[in-house]
Design a protein around this motif. Structure first.
Motif, short mmCIF file in Angstrom:
data_model
loop_
_atom_site.label_atom_id
_atom_site.label_comp_id
_atom_site.label_asym_id
_atom_site.label_seq_id
_atom_site.Cartn_x
_atom_site.Cartn_y
_atom_site.Cartn_z
N CYS A 1 -55.50 -104.48 -6.53
CA CYS A 1 -55.66 -105.52 -5.52
C CYS A 1 -54.35 -106.24 -5.28
CB CYS A 1 -56.74 -106.51 -5.96
SG CYS A 1 -56.27 -107.41 -7.45
N PHE A 2 -54.36 -107.14 -4.32
CA PHE A 2 -53.16 -107.88 -3.94
C PHE A 2 -52.59 -108.68 -5.11
CE2 PHE A 2 -51.12 -111.71 -2.18
CZ PHE A 2 -50.07 -111.09 -1.51
N MET A 3 -53.45 -109.25 -5.95
CA MET A 3 -52.97 -110.04 -7.08
C MET A 3 -52.17 -109.18 -8.06
SD MET A 3 -53.47 -113.10 -6.44
CE MET A 3 -52.92 -113.77 -7.98
N GLY A 4 -52.51 -107.91 -8.16
CA GLY A 4 -51.71 -107.01 -8.99
C GLY A 4 -50.30 -106.87 -8.43
N ASP A 5 -50.19 -106.76 -7.10
CA ASP A 5 -48.88 -106.70 -6.45
C ASP A 5 -48.08 -107.96 -6.76
OD1 ASP A 5 -50.02 -104.46 -5.30
OD2 ASP A 5 -49.84 -105.14 -3.25
#
Length: 108
Positions: free
Chosen positions: A19-23
């Motif tokens: 997900c975006f939070m991983g990025d």
């Protein structure tokens, strides 16, 4: 010892990178700790299969990396050197990680 010194040459294992939070977390670690070791990013087998060789390009194109791109002339090479995506399934034994990847994780 500062937190920056602490992370020098340290390897990390991160889950939740689909997900975006991983990025965002990967970008923050790369930007704040330029001498970090390898970031082993667990990613779902389905997503890894869908993107294949284009996975790095997907990450490199993400707008959350813009700040890091402007600060690092060799951004592409830097990310590919520091981040290794590992296929996983958190519901399986050994997190669904292949024997080869598991051996690398244990050694590092």
């Amino acid at each position: 010892m500062t937190i920056i010194e602490y992370y020098n040459n340290k390897n990390l294992l991160l889950a939740g990178n689909d997900c975006f939070m991983g990025d965002v977390l990967i970008e923050k670690m790369l930007r704040m700790f330029p001498n970090i070791g390898t970031i082993y990013a667990l990613i779902s087998a389905a997503k890894l299969k869908a993107y294949g060789d284009q996975l790095y390009n997907k990450y490199l194109a993400s707008p959350c990396f813009d700040r890091l791109k402007h600060a690092n002339l060799y951004f592409d090479t830097y990310v590919k050197k520091r981040v290794k995506f590992i296929s996983s399934d958190l519901l399986q034994d050994n997190l669904g990680i292949s024997d080869e990847d598991l051996k690398e994780l244990i050694e590092n």
